[in-house]
Write a protein that holds these residues in place. Structure first.
Motif, PDB file in Angstrom:
ATOM      1  N   ALA A  65      -4.324 100.250  62.635  1.00 42.57           N
ATOM      2  CA  ALA A  65      -4.365  99.309  63.754  1.00 42.57           C
ATOM      3  C   ALA A  65      -2.963  99.027  64.285  1.00 42.57           C
ATOM      4  O   ALA A  65      -2.747  98.963  65.507  1.00 42.57           O
ATOM      5  CB  ALA A  65      -5.045  98.018  63.317  1.00 42.57           C
ATOM      6  N   MET A  66      -2.000  98.866  63.389  1.00 43.36           N
ATOM      7  CA  MET A  66      -0.630  98.603  63.830  1.00 43.36           C
ATOM      8  C   MET A  66      -0.027  99.819  64.512  1.00 43.36           C
ATOM      9  O   MET A  66       0.659  99.694  65.543  1.00 43.36           O
ATOM     10  CB  MET A  66       0.218  98.155  62.632  1.00 43.36           C
ATOM     11  N   ARG A  67      -0.277 100.999  63.970  1.00 46.69           N
ATOM     12  CA  ARG A  67       0.253 102.208  64.597  1.00 46.69           C
ATOM     13  C   ARG A  67      -0.345 102.424  65.983  1.00 46.69           C
ATOM     14  O   ARG A  67       0.351 102.911  66.896  1.00 46.69           O
ATOM     15  CB  ARG A  67      -0.025 103.424  63.709  1.00 46.69           C
ATOM     16  N   ALA A  68      -1.593 102.080  66.186  1.00 45.64           N
ATOM     17  CA  ALA A  68      -2.222 102.248  67.496  1.00 45.64           C
ATOM     18  C   ALA A  68      -1.538 101.358  68.537  1.00 45.64           C
ATOM     19  O   ALA A  68      -1.317 101.776  69.684  1.00 45.64           O
ATOM     20  CB  ALA A  68      -3.707 101.919  67.411  1.00 45.64           C
ATOM     21  N   ILE A  69      -1.188 100.146  68.155  1.00 44.14           N
ATOM     22  CA  ILE A  69      -0.480  99.251  69.071  1.00 44.14           C
ATOM     23  C   ILE A  69       0.900  99.797  69.393  1.00 44.14           C
ATOM     24  O   ILE A  69       1.345  99.802  70.555  1.00 44.14           O
ATOM     25  CB  ILE A  69      -0.393  97.837  68.466  1.00 44.14           C
ATOM     26  N   LEU A  70       1.612 100.267  68.383  1.00 39.10           N
ATOM     27  CA  LEU A  70       2.941 100.825  68.624  1.00 39.10           C
ATOM     28  C   LEU A  70       2.877 102.061  69.511  1.00 39.10           C
ATOM     29  O   LEU A  70       3.766 102.284  70.343  1.00 39.10           O
ATOM     30  CB  LEU A  70       3.614 101.153  67.292  1.00 39.10           C
ATOM     31  N   ALA A  71       1.847 102.871  69.362  1.00 35.76           N
ATOM     32  CA  ALA A  71       1.700 104.048  70.214  1.00 35.76           C
ATOM     33  C   ALA A  71       1.566 103.661  71.682  1.00 35.76           C
ATOM     34  O   ALA A  71       2.050 104.365  72.575  1.00 35.76           O
ATOM     35  CB  ALA A  71       0.490 104.867  69.768  1.00 35.76           C
ATOM     36  N   ARG A  72       0.934 102.524  71.942  1.00 35.69           N
ATOM     37  CA  ARG A  72       0.750 102.063  73.324  1.00 35.69           C
ATOM     38  C   ARG A  72       1.983 101.343  73.855  1.00 35.69           C
ATOM     39  O   ARG A  72       2.345 101.503  75.024  1.00 35.69           O
ATOM     40  CB  ARG A  72      -0.441 101.108  73.411  1.00 35.69           C
ATOM     41  N   ASP A  77       9.826 104.269  69.625  1.00 34.12           N
ATOM     42  CA  ASP A  77      10.352 103.848  68.322  1.00 34.12           C
ATOM     43  C   ASP A  77       9.775 104.699  67.193  1.00 34.12           C
ATOM     44  O   ASP A  77       8.653 105.189  67.283  1.00 34.12           O
ATOM     45  CB  ASP A  77       9.991 102.382  68.052  1.00 34.12           C
ATOM     46  N   ALA A  78      10.545 104.838  66.131  1.00 34.34           N
ATOM     47  CA  ALA A  78      10.059 105.515  64.931  1.00 34.34           C
ATOM     48  C   ALA A  78       9.208 104.545  64.107  1.00 34.34           C
ATOM     49  O   ALA A  78       9.254 103.323  64.305  1.00 34.34           O
ATOM     50  CB  ALA A  78      11.234 106.015  64.101  1.00 34.34           C
ATOM     51  N   ILE A  79       8.429 105.103  63.193  1.00 30.10           N
ATOM     52  CA  ILE A  79       7.586 104.306  62.302  1.00 30.10           C
ATOM     53  C   ILE A  79       7.738 104.849  60.891  1.00 30.10           C
ATOM     54  O   ILE A  79       7.747 106.066  60.675  1.00 30.10           O
ATOM     55  CB  ILE A  79       6.099 104.367  62.706  1.00 30.10           C
ATOM     56  N   LEU A  80       7.832 103.940  59.925  1.00 33.25           N
ATOM     57  CA  LEU A  80       7.731 104.285  58.518  1.00 33.25           C
ATOM     58  C   LEU A  80       6.699 103.363  57.908  1.00 33.25           C
ATOM     59  O   LEU A  80       6.887 102.145  57.870  1.00 33.25           O
ATOM     60  CB  LEU A  80       9.073 104.119  57.806  1.00 33.25           C
ATOM     61  N   GLY A  81       5.577 103.928  57.459  1.00 31.28           N
ATOM     62  CA  GLY A  81       4.521 103.127  56.865  1.00 31.28           C
ATOM     63  C   GLY A  81       4.174 103.609  55.475  1.00 31.28           C
ATOM     64  O   GLY A  81       4.315 104.797  55.167  1.00 31.28           O
ATOM     65  N   GLU A  82       3.690 102.701  54.658  1.00 33.68           N
ATOM     66  CA  GLU A  82       3.373 103.071  53.276  1.00 33.68           C
ATOM     67  C   GLU A  82       2.256 104.091  53.209  1.00 33.68           C
ATOM     68  O   GLU A  82       2.309 105.028  52.401  1.00 33.68           O
ATOM     69  CB  GLU A  82       2.988 101.842  52.455  1.00 33.68           C
ATOM     70  N   GLU A  83       1.222 103.939  54.012  1.00 31.69           N
ATOM     71  CA  GLU A  83       0.039 104.784  53.860  1.00 31.69           C
ATOM     72  C   GLU A  83       0.096 106.076  54.652  1.00 31.69           C
ATOM     73  O   GLU A  83      -0.505 107.074  54.253  1.00 31.69           O
ATOM     74  CB  GLU A  83      -1.222 103.995  54.256  1.00 31.69           C
ATOM     75  N   TYR A  84       0.795 106.096  55.791  1.00 28.88           N
ATOM     76  CA  TYR A  84       0.777 107.277  56.658  1.00 28.88           C
ATOM     77  C   TYR A  84       2.163 107.856  56.928  1.00 28.88           C
ATOM     78  O   TYR A  84       2.323 108.711  57.792  1.00 28.88           O
ATOM     79  CB  TYR A  84       0.060 106.959  57.972  1.00 28.88           C
ATOM     80  N   GLY A  85       3.165 107.387  56.178  1.00 32.08           N
ATOM     81  CA  GLY A  85       4.453 108.052  56.189  1.00 32.08           C
ATOM     82  C   GLY A  85       5.300 107.789  57.417  1.00 32.08           C
ATOM     83  O   GLY A  85       5.160 106.786  58.111  1.00 32.08           O
ATOM     84  N   ALA A  86       6.192 108.758  57.688  1.00 33.04           N
ATOM     85  CA  ALA A  86       7.205 108.606  58.737  1.00 33.04           C
ATOM     86  C   ALA A  86       6.790 109.315  60.012  1.00 33.04           C
ATOM     87  O   ALA A  86       6.215 110.406  59.981  1.00 33.04           O
ATOM     88  CB  ALA A  86       8.540 109.154  58.247  1.00 33.04           C
ATOM     89  N   GLN A  87       7.095 108.684  61.121  1.00 34.49           N
ATOM     90  CA  GLN A  87       6.905 109.272  62.451  1.00 34.49           C
ATOM     91  C   GLN A  87       8.212 109.119  63.213  1.00 34.49           C
ATOM     92  O   GLN A  87       8.737 108.013  63.335  1.00 34.49           O
ATOM     93  CB  GLN A  87       5.774 108.549  63.184  1.00 34.49           C
ATOM     94  N   PRO A  88       8.789 110.194  63.727  1.00 34.71           N
ATOM     95  CA  PRO A  88      10.101 110.096  64.366  1.00 34.71           C
ATOM     96  C   PRO A  88      10.040 109.361  65.706  1.00 34.71           C
ATOM     97  O   PRO A  88       8.989 109.249  66.333  1.00 34.71           O
ATOM     98  CB  PRO A  88      10.509 111.556  64.553  1.00 34.71           C
ATOM     99  N   GLY A  89      11.200 108.873  66.125  1.00 40.97           N
ATOM    100  CA  GLY A  89      11.329 108.221  67.417  1.00 40.97           C
ATOM    101  C   GLY A  89      12.670 108.559  68.035  1.00 40.97           C
ATOM    102  O   GLY A  89      13.486 109.260  67.435  1.00 40.97           O
ATOM    103  N   VAL A  90      12.914 108.036  69.228  1.00 45.89           N
ATOM    104  CA  VAL A  90      14.145 108.362  69.954  1.00 45.89           C
ATOM    105  C   VAL A  90      14.952 107.122  70.332  1.00 45.89           C
ATOM    106  O   VAL A  90      16.042 107.254  70.897  1.00 45.89           O
ATOM    107  CB  VAL A  90      13.819 109.165  71.237  1.00 45.89           C
ATOM    108  N   SER A  91      14.470 105.933  70.010  1.00 47.91           N
ATOM    109  CA  SER A  91      15.124 104.706  70.460  1.00 47.91           C
ATOM    110  C   SER A  91      16.229 104.226  69.536  1.00 47.91           C
ATOM    111  O   SER A  91      17.024 103.360  69.912  1.00 47.91           O
ATOM    112  CB  SER A  91      14.083 103.593  70.605  1.00 47.91           C
ATOM    113  N   GLY A  92      16.264 104.736  68.307  1.00 49.23           N
ATOM    114  CA  GLY A  92      17.185 104.216  67.306  1.00 49.23           C
ATOM    115  C   GLY A  92      16.624 103.054  66.518  1.00 49.23           C
ATOM    116  O   GLY A  92      17.302 102.510  65.640  1.00 49.23           O
ATOM    117  N   LEU A  93      15.384 102.658  66.814  1.00 50.23           N
ATOM    118  CA  LEU A  93      14.719 101.579  66.097  1.00 50.23           C
ATOM    119  C   LEU A  93      13.531 102.131  65.319  1.00 50.23           C
ATOM    120  O   LEU A  93      12.848 103.053  65.784  1.00 50.23           O
ATOM    121  CB  LEU A  93      14.222 100.502  67.075  1.00 50.23           C
ATOM    122  N   THR A  94      13.296 101.567  64.139  1.00 47.65           N
ATOM    123  CA  THR A  94      12.191 102.005  63.282  1.00 47.65           C
ATOM    124  C   THR A  94      11.379 100.796  62.844  1.00 47.65           C
ATOM    125  O   THR A  94      11.933  99.817  62.325  1.00 47.65           O
ATOM    126  CB  THR A  94      12.708 102.732  62.029  1.00 47.65           C
TER     127      THR A  94
END
Length: 273
Positions: A65-72, A77-94
């Motif tokens: 649910a949180m990743r879906a909001i961030l995608a929109r 931004d990049a994401i690092l989550g416990e259950e689904y790992g790392a997703q790269p980004g380009v903003s310099g923020l994770t």
């Protein structure tokens, strides 16, 4: 006007957008976690072949649910989550997400687990939320904010407790055994000097430190998603969080959080003996 640090300024309007997004993440995670908290339908899985590291559908649904909001809203931004790992980004923020910190407590029906939402740049956490859905408590820190928002919407400033001698301090950790035998021995050197030691609250211990109820939190074996949000909240409330050598703690490992510089220094000295 801009808000930031060491040249990595973030415009105030962007800060407002980030904070609003973070609260939407926390709201979404509340819905997903409460749907299964204390439910007979909860069916934990074990991540390990030896030992026990539980995960539930509530953990997974919360992070989705949180990743879906961030995608929109924050797709750059990049994401690092416990259950689904790392997703790269380009903003310099994770965004550093722990969808349920304290899954064992969640399984047991104890309201000491939380949802952790951290935002980090290349130097570490700059904003965080520690949310306890069942109690309706949201601890927030960063960008000049240090607030506890209760279920009824009432907001209280967060501020650590100062002027407490080690002999009168309250110390918390999640597990009595802390880590390795050597780490446990180091922890005991501090625990033997304080007035009160309590166990088992996971991220909620850091929230209580930020609110001025706990003076020290000492842990070992943590991951970055366990600590990013608590670091931001504790620091915003005036506290200190480092590793056991006094270095940066945002990568996890051995963590010591304190409400004052003096307590922090005393804890580091005892841990290093």
């Amino acid at each position: 006007m801009a808000v930031g640090r060491k040249g990595a300024a973030i415009p105030a309007e962007t800060v407002a957008e980030i904070v609003a997004t973070a609260h939407r993440l926390a709201d979404a995670a509340r819905g997903e976690t409460l749907r299964l908290f204390r439910s007979p339908d909860l069916r934990p899985d074990n991540k390990l072949t030896q030992g026990f590291d539980p995960v539930t559908e509530a953990d997974r649904a919360s992070e989705r649910a949180m990743r879906a909001i961030l995608a929109r809203e924050r797709a750059e931004d990049a994401i690092l989550g416990e259950e689904y790992g790392a997703q790269p980004g380009v903003s310099g923020l994770t965004w550093v997400l722990d969808p349920i910190d304290g899954t064992r407590a969640f399984m047991a029906g104890a309201p000491s687990w939380g949802v952790l939402i951290g935002l980090a740049d290349d130097q570490g956490p700059i904003y965080g939320i520690v949310d306890q859905p069942h109690l309706g408590e949201r601890f927030e820190g960063g960008f000049g904010r240090a607030l506890l928002t209760a279920r009824d919407g009432m907001q209280t400033p967060l501020a650590v407790r100062r002027g407490v001698d080690l002999s009168q301090a309250t110390l918390m950790t999640t597990y009595p055994e802390v880590g390795s035998p050597q780490e446990y021995a180091a922890f005991r050197r501090v625990a033997d000097r304080v007035r009160l030691t309590r166990y088992g609250l996971d991220c909620y211990a850091y929230a209580l430190l930020a609110a001025g109820h706990v003076d020290l939190v000492i842990e070992a074996g943590l991951q970055s998603y366990d600590v990013a949000a608590p670091i931001a909240v504790v620091q915003a409330a005036g506290g200190i969080v480092t590793d056991w050598t006094g270095g940066p703690a945002h990568q996890g490992g051995r963590i010591v959080a304190a409400g004052s510089e003096d307590l922090h220094a005393q804890a580091l000295e005892l841990l290093a003996e």
